[in-house]
Write a protein that holds these residues in place. Structure first.
Motif, PDB file in Angstrom:
ATOM      1  N   PHE A  32     -31.006  34.395  57.972  1.00  0.00           N
ATOM      2  CA  PHE A  32     -29.645  34.523  57.850  1.00  0.00           C
ATOM      3  C   PHE A  32     -29.062  35.593  56.927  1.00  0.00           C
ATOM      4  O   PHE A  32     -28.344  36.464  57.081  1.00  0.00           O
ATOM      5  N   ALA A  33     -29.976  35.753  55.778  1.00  0.00           N
ATOM      6  CA  ALA A  33     -29.817  36.642  54.836  1.00  0.00           C
ATOM      7  C   ALA A  33     -30.142  38.194  55.171  1.00  0.00           C
ATOM      8  O   ALA A  33     -29.262  39.005  55.117  1.00  0.00           O
ATOM      9  N   GLY A  34     -31.157  38.264  56.028  1.00  0.00           N
ATOM     10  CA  GLY A  34     -31.235  39.394  56.727  1.00  0.00           C
ATOM     11  C   GLY A  34     -30.077  39.999  57.678  1.00  0.00           C
ATOM     12  O   GLY A  34     -29.844  41.031  57.894  1.00  0.00           O
TER      13      GLY A  34
ATOM     14  N   LEU B 205     -39.802  24.587  54.074  1.00  0.00           N
ATOM     15  CA  LEU B 205     -40.418  25.647  54.310  1.00  0.00           C
ATOM     16  C   LEU B 205     -39.575  26.299  55.686  1.00  0.00           C
ATOM     17  O   LEU B 205     -39.109  27.623  55.455  1.00  0.00           O
ATOM     18  N   GLY B 206     -39.286  25.477  56.506  1.00  0.00           N
ATOM     19  CA  GLY B 206     -38.436  25.849  57.716  1.00  0.00           C
ATOM     20  C   GLY B 206     -37.049  26.397  57.145  1.00  0.00           C
ATOM     21  O   GLY B 206     -36.429  27.079  57.781  1.00  0.00           O
ATOM     22  N   LEU B 207     -36.537  25.409  56.400  1.00  0.00           N
ATOM     23  CA  LEU B 207     -35.042  25.807  55.734  1.00  0.00           C
ATOM     24  C   LEU B 207     -35.155  27.133  55.158  1.00  0.00           C
ATOM     25  O   LEU B 207     -34.219  27.951  55.345  1.00  0.00           O
ATOM     26  N   LEU B 208     -35.868  27.283  54.330  1.00  0.00           N
ATOM     27  CA  LEU B 208     -36.259  28.632  53.492  1.00  0.00           C
ATOM     28  C   LEU B 208     -36.225  29.774  54.595  1.00  0.00           C
ATOM     29  O   LEU B 208     -35.797  30.850  54.220  1.00  0.00           O
ATOM     30  N   PHE B 209     -36.939  29.623  55.522  1.00  0.00           N
ATOM     31  CA  PHE B 209     -37.369  30.646  56.378  1.00  0.00           C
ATOM     32  C   PHE B 209     -35.975  31.072  57.069  1.00  0.00           C
ATOM     33  O   PHE B 209     -35.427  32.391  57.585  1.00  0.00           O
ATOM     34  N   ALA B 210     -35.033  30.027  57.546  1.00  0.00           N
ATOM     35  CA  ALA B 210     -33.843  30.012  58.275  1.00  0.00           C
ATOM     36  C   ALA B 210     -32.850  30.852  57.282  1.00  0.00           C
ATOM     37  O   ALA B 210     -32.217  31.691  58.008  1.00  0.00           O
TER      38      ALA B 210
ATOM     39  N   THR C 205     -40.888  29.756  64.552  1.00  0.00           N
ATOM     40  CA  THR C 205     -40.426  30.297  65.412  1.00  0.00           C
ATOM     41  C   THR C 205     -39.365  29.772  66.225  1.00  0.00           C
ATOM     42  O   THR C 205     -38.591  30.642  66.959  1.00  0.00           O
ATOM     43  N   LEU C 206     -39.140  28.489  66.054  1.00  0.00           N
ATOM     44  CA  LEU C 206     -37.575  27.851  66.654  1.00  0.00           C
ATOM     45  C   LEU C 206     -36.706  28.494  65.922  1.00  0.00           C
ATOM     46  O   LEU C 206     -35.635  28.661  66.296  1.00  0.00           O
ATOM     47  N   SER C 207     -36.987  28.606  64.592  1.00  0.00           N
ATOM     48  CA  SER C 207     -35.774  29.147  63.846  1.00  0.00           C
ATOM     49  C   SER C 207     -35.444  30.651  64.412  1.00  0.00           C
ATOM     50  O   SER C 207     -34.182  30.897  64.192  1.00  0.00           O
ATOM     51  N   LEU C 208     -36.541  31.203  64.494  1.00  0.00           N
ATOM     52  CA  LEU C 208     -36.228  32.960  65.223  1.00  0.00           C
ATOM     53  C   LEU C 208     -35.514  32.729  66.320  1.00  0.00           C
ATOM     54  O   LEU C 208     -34.429  33.420  66.547  1.00  0.00           O
ATOM     55  N   ALA C 209     -35.714  31.682  67.325  1.00  0.00           N
ATOM     56  CA  ALA C 209     -35.023  31.608  68.620  1.00  0.00           C
ATOM     57  C   ALA C 209     -33.507  31.269  68.314  1.00  0.00           C
ATOM     58  O   ALA C 209     -32.485  31.650  68.782  1.00  0.00           O
ATOM     59  N   THR C 210     -33.476  30.180  67.262  1.00  0.00           N
ATOM     60  CA  THR C 210     -32.000  29.825  67.245  1.00  0.00           C
ATOM     61  C   THR C 210     -31.066  31.000  66.289  1.00  0.00           C
ATOM     62  O   THR C 210     -30.043  30.856  66.715  1.00  0.00           O
ATOM     63  N   ILE C 211     -31.502  31.536  65.230  1.00  0.00           N
ATOM     64  CA  ILE C 211     -30.919  32.251  64.574  1.00  0.00           C
ATOM     65  C   ILE C 211     -30.813  33.873  65.241  1.00  0.00           C
ATOM     66  O   ILE C 211     -29.556  34.650  65.298  1.00  0.00           O
ATOM     67  N   GLY C 212     -31.993  34.057  65.966  1.00  0.00           N
ATOM     68  CA  GLY C 212     -31.777  35.173  66.774  1.00  0.00           C
ATOM     69  C   GLY C 212     -31.755  36.802  66.028  1.00  0.00           C
ATOM     70  O   GLY C 212     -31.205  37.673  66.429  1.00  0.00           O
ATOM     71  N   HIS C 213     -32.529  36.700  64.909  1.00  0.00           N
ATOM     72  CA  HIS C 213     -32.302  37.952  64.035  1.00  0.00           C
ATOM     73  C   HIS C 213     -33.918  37.890  63.154  1.00  0.00           C
ATOM     74  O   HIS C 213     -34.291  37.101  62.520  1.00  0.00           O
ATOM     75  N   PHE C 214     -34.526  39.321  63.410  1.00  0.00           N
ATOM     76  CA  PHE C 214     -35.637  39.428  62.891  1.00  0.00           C
ATOM     77  C   PHE C 214     -35.829  40.867  62.519  1.00  0.00           C
ATOM     78  O   PHE C 214     -36.249  41.623  63.463  1.00  0.00           O
ATOM     79  N   GLN C 215     -35.387  41.209  61.338  1.00  0.00           N
ATOM     80  CA  GLN C 215     -35.321  42.895  61.142  1.00  0.00           C
ATOM     81  C   GLN C 215     -33.985  43.411  61.913  1.00  0.00           C
ATOM     82  O   GLN C 215     -33.614  44.142  61.123  1.00  0.00           O
ATOM     83  N   HIS C 216     -33.922  42.814  62.890  1.00  0.00           N
ATOM     84  CA  HIS C 216     -32.701  43.444  63.868  1.00  0.00           C
ATOM     85  C   HIS C 216     -32.569  42.295  64.942  1.00  0.00           C
ATOM     86  O   HIS C 216     -33.394  41.209  64.965  1.00  0.00           O
ATOM     87  N   ALA C 217     -31.509  42.405  65.552  1.00  0.00           N
ATOM     88  CA  ALA C 217     -31.096  41.260  66.677  1.00  0.00           C
ATOM     89  C   ALA C 217     -31.956  41.031  67.607  1.00  0.00           C
ATOM     90  O   ALA C 217     -32.738  42.082  68.074  1.00  0.00           O
ATOM     91  N   ILE C 218     -32.428  39.968  67.822  1.00  0.00           N
ATOM     92  CA  ILE C 218     -33.515  39.743  68.914  1.00  0.00           C
ATOM     93  C   ILE C 218     -32.695  39.408  70.381  1.00  0.00           C
ATOM     94  O   ILE C 218     -31.689  38.482  70.334  1.00  0.00           O
ATOM     95  N   GLN C 219     -33.073  40.083  71.366  1.00  0.00           N
ATOM     96  CA  GLN C 219     -32.667  39.946  72.564  1.00  0.00           C
ATOM     97  C   GLN C 219     -32.674  38.542  73.180  1.00  0.00           C
ATOM     98  O   GLN C 219     -33.567  37.866  73.207  1.00  0.00           O
ATOM     99  N   PRO C 220     -31.640  38.260  73.936  1.00  0.00           N
ATOM    100  CA  PRO C 220     -31.564  36.952  74.664  1.00  0.00           C
ATOM    101  C   PRO C 220     -32.918  36.500  75.218  1.00  0.00           C
ATOM    102  O   PRO C 220     -33.268  35.288  75.065  1.00  0.00           O
ATOM    103  N   ALA C 221     -33.512  37.326  76.001  1.00  0.00           N
ATOM    104  CA  ALA C 221     -34.735  36.815  76.918  1.00  0.00           C
ATOM    105  C   ALA C 221     -35.828  36.522  75.777  1.00  0.00           C
ATOM    106  O   ALA C 221     -36.487  35.617  76.219  1.00  0.00           O
ATOM    107  N   LEU C 222     -35.874  37.388  74.770  1.00  0.00           N
ATOM    108  CA  LEU C 222     -36.860  37.146  74.141  1.00  0.00           C
ATOM    109  C   LEU C 222     -36.827  35.910  72.919  1.00  0.00           C
ATOM    110  O   LEU C 222     -37.583  34.954  72.650  1.00  0.00           O
TER     111      LEU C 222
END
Length: 646
Positions: free
Chosen positions: A315-317, A306-311, A581-598
Motif C-alpha cells: 500500500f505504501a508503494g 508478516l502478511g500484514l507488514l507486506f500488505a 501472493t494473495l496480498s499481491l492479488a488483493t492490493i494489485g500493486h508491486f512497483q506499479h499497478a498489476i494487470q487484472p489478468a495477472l
C-alpha cells in the motif's frame, strides 16, 4: 453503549469513589487467591461475580434520583453470593435439582442483578441475545422441525444458573477469575511502567526506515502490545493514540491509518505469549496446558503479522508513502535504555520461563506481576535520585509517582476485570442453554451433514458462523459460544481438536475488523476521525490474505508446530509465500499497478498453495513466479518502445 466492546470510562460519584479501595482489594484477592492458590475455586468464582456486578452497577450508575436502585442491586447481589459462600459444602454435595424456595428466590434475584449489570457493561444487544436463548430454552416444544426440543422449566434453569456448574460456578467463570484477571492486572502494571512508549520506540527503530514506515510502526508496535494485552479494542486505544497521529502526519489517509491500526491490534489476540482471554478458555475447554495453545499459535501469528507488514508495504508503494523522517526516530540509547528494557522484558521473560518450566499459568503471572511492580519501584527510585537525561542532554527529575501509578493501575485493572467478567458470564449462560437444550447437537448434525458432501463447505460455514457471532460480541464470548456449537462437528469430520478450536478462535478474533460491527474499526476511527465503513473496507483489503491462514493450519497441523523442524520450516515458508501472493492479488500493486489478468493468476497461485501437498505448492509457486515475471517485464517493454519512438 452501542458497541459491546468499546467501553466508556466509568462514572465515579461519591459512592463509586468510595468503592475504589474495595475494588483494588478485590483485584488483589484475585492476585493472591488465584496466583498463590489461597482461594478455593468455589469462593474465587463467587467473589469474582459479586465484585464484578457491584463495580459495574456502582461505576456505571443510574441518574441520581434512581441511585436507590443501584444500592438495592448491590445489596441483593451480596446477599445471594454470601448465601452461596456460606452454604458451599451443602450446595456442592447436594443431589441434582434439590433447590429450595429460598434458593430459587435468591437465584432469580441474582439473575436479574446480573442481567442489569450486563446491560450497563455491554449494552442491550447482549441482554436481547440472552433473552432469545432463554425463550428458545422455554419454548422448545412449540418450535417445529429439527430445532424443536422438549423445553426447560423455570426451576431447572434457575438451578443450573445459581446452584449448578453451568452458571456462576461454570468453567468459563473459573478461567475469568483464575487466569484472565491476573493477566489484566499484569498488562495494567506494565502500562503504568511505560510499556506502550517503549514498544513504540522499538517499533520505530525496527520499521520506521522502511517504505510506509509509520504503518510499519503501527503493525510492529501493536504486535508487541498484543503480547501483553490480548484485547483488540484495548490495543487500538493504547497504541493507536501514538501510531495513528504519526501515520496521519506522514501522509496516510484517516481511513487507511485507522484500518492499519485496527487490523494490527486484532492480531494481538492471537499473539503469544499472552494472546487474548479466549485463548485461556480454549485451553480449559480442551483440557490442555496454555503452553500448548501458545506454541500452536506461534507460526499462525507470525504469518498474520508478516502478511500484514507486506500488505502495508505494498500500500505504501501504491500511495507513495515514505519512511519515518530520521529526526523522528529515537536514538538507540533512548530506545534500548537498560532501565526500560529490564522493566519491560524481565517480567515477560519470567512469565515465559515459569510457563516453560511447567508451573501453572496463575503462578507464573503472579511472579511476573511481582517482578514488574518491583522493577517499576526501582526505576522510579533511580530516576528520582539520579534524574533522567532529556533529548538535549539536560538532566532533571522525572515527575514519576510510584504509589499513585500502582494504585491507578490496580483500579483500572479492577474495572477491566469486572467488564470481562460480564462478557464471560453472558457467554457462560448462552453456552449452558445450548448444552441443556440440545441446540449444540442439532447444529452439529446440520454442519456434519453438509461436511460429508464437502469439507471445504463445512469450514466456510464454520468461518461464517464464528465471524457472525464475533460481530455481535467480544472475542471471548464469541469463541466460547462458537466452540460449543462448531467444535464437535469439526471433530466428527476428522479434524483434530486443537486445530479446530484455533480455527474457530482465529475467526472470532477477525470479527473485530469485519463489517458491519467491526469493534476494532470503531475504536480506531474514534482516534483517526475517519469514516467507519471506508476504514472497514481498507481493513478487509489489508486482511483478506490473512483469512486463508486458518484454512492452512486446520488442513496441515504442521503449521501448529506438530512435526519435525525441517517439515515445519518448509510448510511455514510455503504458507508465507501463499499469504504474500494473495496480498499481491488483493492490493494489485508491486512497483506499479498489476494487470487484472495477472491479479487473477496470482490469486489462483495463492489458492493452490493453500491446498496441502507438494504438487499443489509447486504449481502455485510456478504460477506466481510466471505472473510476477510478466508483470515486471511489462514496463521494461514500454520503456523500450518509448525509446524507439523517440
Amino acid at each position: 453503549m452501542s458497541d459491546p466492546e468499546v467501553e466508556t470510562a466509568p462514572q465515579k460519584d461519591a459512592i463509586g469513589r468510595l468503592l475504589v479501595p474495595l475494588a483494588i482489594l478485590w483485584a488483589l484477592y484475585h492476585l493472591f487467591g488465584a496466583g498463590l492458590g489461597y482461594a478455593g475455586a468455589h469462593d474465587l468464582r463467587a467473589v469474582h461475580i459479586a465484585g464484578a456486578i457491584t463495580l459495574i452497577v456502582a461505576w456505571r450508575p443510574l441518574p441520581a434520583p434512581f441511585r436507590i436502585i443501584d444500592l438495592a442491586l448491590i445489596a441483593v447481589t451480596v446477599t445471594a453470593i454470601s448465601y452461596l459462600i456460606a452454604n458451599a459444602d451443602e450446595i456442592v454435595g447436594a443431589n441434582w435439582f434439590t433447590n429450595e424456595p429460598l434458593q430459587r428466590a435468591l437465584g432469580l434475584a441474582l439473575f436479574i442483578c446480573l442481567m442489569e449489570a450486563i446491560r450497563r457493561a455491554l449494552g442491550w444487544v447482549f441482554v436481547g441475545l440472552i433473552s432469545i436463548f432463554l425463550a428458545y430454552a422455554v419454548l422448545g416444544p412449540y418450535i417445529p422441525g429439527m430445532l424443536g426440543h422438549r423445553g426447560l422449566g423455570f426451576d431447572r434453569l434457575i438451578y443450573s444458573f445459581y446452584l449448578g456448574n453451568q452458571g456462576v460456578f461454570g468453567s468459563l467463570i473459573g478461567i475469568s477469575a483464575g487466569v484472565v484477571a491476573l493477566f489484566l492486572i499484569f498488562g495494567e502494571i506494565l502500562n503504568a511502567g511505560g510499556a506502550g512508549r517503549t514498544f513504540i520506540n522499538i517499533a520505530i527503530r525496527i520499521g520506521g526506515r522502511l517504505k510506509g514506515g509509520a504503518g510499519m510502526v503501527a503493525v510492529i508496535g501493536s504486535a508487541f502490545m498484543g503480547m501483553v494485552n490480548g484485547s483488540a479494542v484495548a490495543n487500538v486505544t493504547s497504541t493507536g493514540v501514538l501510531t495513528i497521529p504519526l501515520m496521519r502526519r506522514l501522509g496516510f489517509s484517516r481511513n487507511l491509518a485507522g484500518a492499519i491500526e485496527a487490523v494490527a491490534s486484532t492480531g494481538g489476540q492471537f499473539m503469544p505469549p499472552i494472546m487474548g482471554p479466549g485463548a485461556f478458555l480454549l485451553a480449559e475447554l480442551l483440557g490442555i496446558s496454555y503452553l500448548e495453545v501458545a506454541t500452536a499459535a506461534l507460526i499462525p501469528s507470525a504469518l498474520f503479522y508478516l502478511g500484514l507488514l507486506f500488505a502495508v508495504w505494498l500500500f505504501a508503494g501504491k500511495r507513495g508513502l515514505q519512511p519515518v523522517p530520521e529526526d523522528m526516530i529515537p536514538s538507540r540509547a533512548e530506545t534500548y535504555a537498560p532501565a526500560a528494557m529490564v522493566a519491560l522484558f524481565v517480567p515477560i521473560g519470567l512469565l515465559i520461563g515459569f510457563i516453560l518450566a511447567r508451573y501453572t499459568v496463575q503462578y507464573a503471572v503472579f511472579w511476573a506481576i511481582v517482578a514488574a511492580i518491583g522493577l517499576f519501584a526501582l526505576q522510579t527510585l533511580a530516576v528520582r535520585l539520579v534524574g533522567q537525561k532529556t533529548a538535549k542532554g539536560e538532566t532533571h527529575a522525572a515527575p514519576i509517582r510510584f504509589g499513585p501509578a500502582i494504585y491507578d493501575a490496580f483500579a483500572r485493572a479492577a474495572d477491566t476485570i469486572a467488564y470481562i467478567a460480564m462478557i464471560v458470564t453472558a457467554a457462560q449462560l448462552i453456552v449452558a442453554i445450548i448444552n441443556l437444550s440440545g441446540l449444540g447437537v442439532t447444529l452439529s448434525q446440520i454442519i456434519v451433514s453438509l461436511g460429508q458432501d464437502s469439507a471445504i463447505l463445512s469450514l466456510i460455514l464454520t468461518m461464517i458462523v464464528a465471524i457472525l457471532l464475533g460481530m455481535g460480541m467480544p472475542t471471548p464470548a464469541a469463541y466460547a459460544i462458537a466452540a460449543a456449537v462448531l467444535g464437535p462437528p469439526l471433530g466428527q469430520l476428522g479434524y483434530q481438536q486443537l486445530p479446530s478450536h484455533l480455527f474457530i478462535y482465529y475467526f472470532a478474533c477477525l470479527a473485530a475488523i469485519t463489517p458491519p460491527v467491526a469493534s476494532a474499526v470503531f475504536a480506531a476511527t474514534a482516534i483517526s476521525r475517519g469514516k467507519v465503513f471506508p476504514t472497514a473496507g481498507y481493513a478487509v483489503m489489508l486482511s483478506l490474505s490473512l483469512f486463508i491462514i486458518p484454512f492452512l493450519f486446520i488442513d496441515n497441523p504442521v503449521l501448529l508446530m506438530d512435526g519435525d523442524i525441517s517439515e515445519v520450516m518448509l510448510v511455514s515458508v510455503t504458507a508465507a509465500i501463499g499469504v504474500a501472493t494473495l496480498s499481491l492479488a488483493t492490493i494489485g500493486h508491486f512497483q506499479h499497478a498489476i494487470q487484472p489478468a495477472l491479479r487473477l493468476a496470482l490469486g489462483a497461485a495463492a489458492l493452490a498453495m493453500i491446498v496441502p501437498g507438494i504438487l499443489s505448492d509447486v504449481i502455485g509457486l510456478v504460477l506466481m513466479a510466471g505472473s510476477l515475471f510478466l508483470h515486471l517485464k511489462r514496463p521494461q517493454q514500454r520503456m523500450v518502445m518509448r525509446s524507439k519512438d523517440i
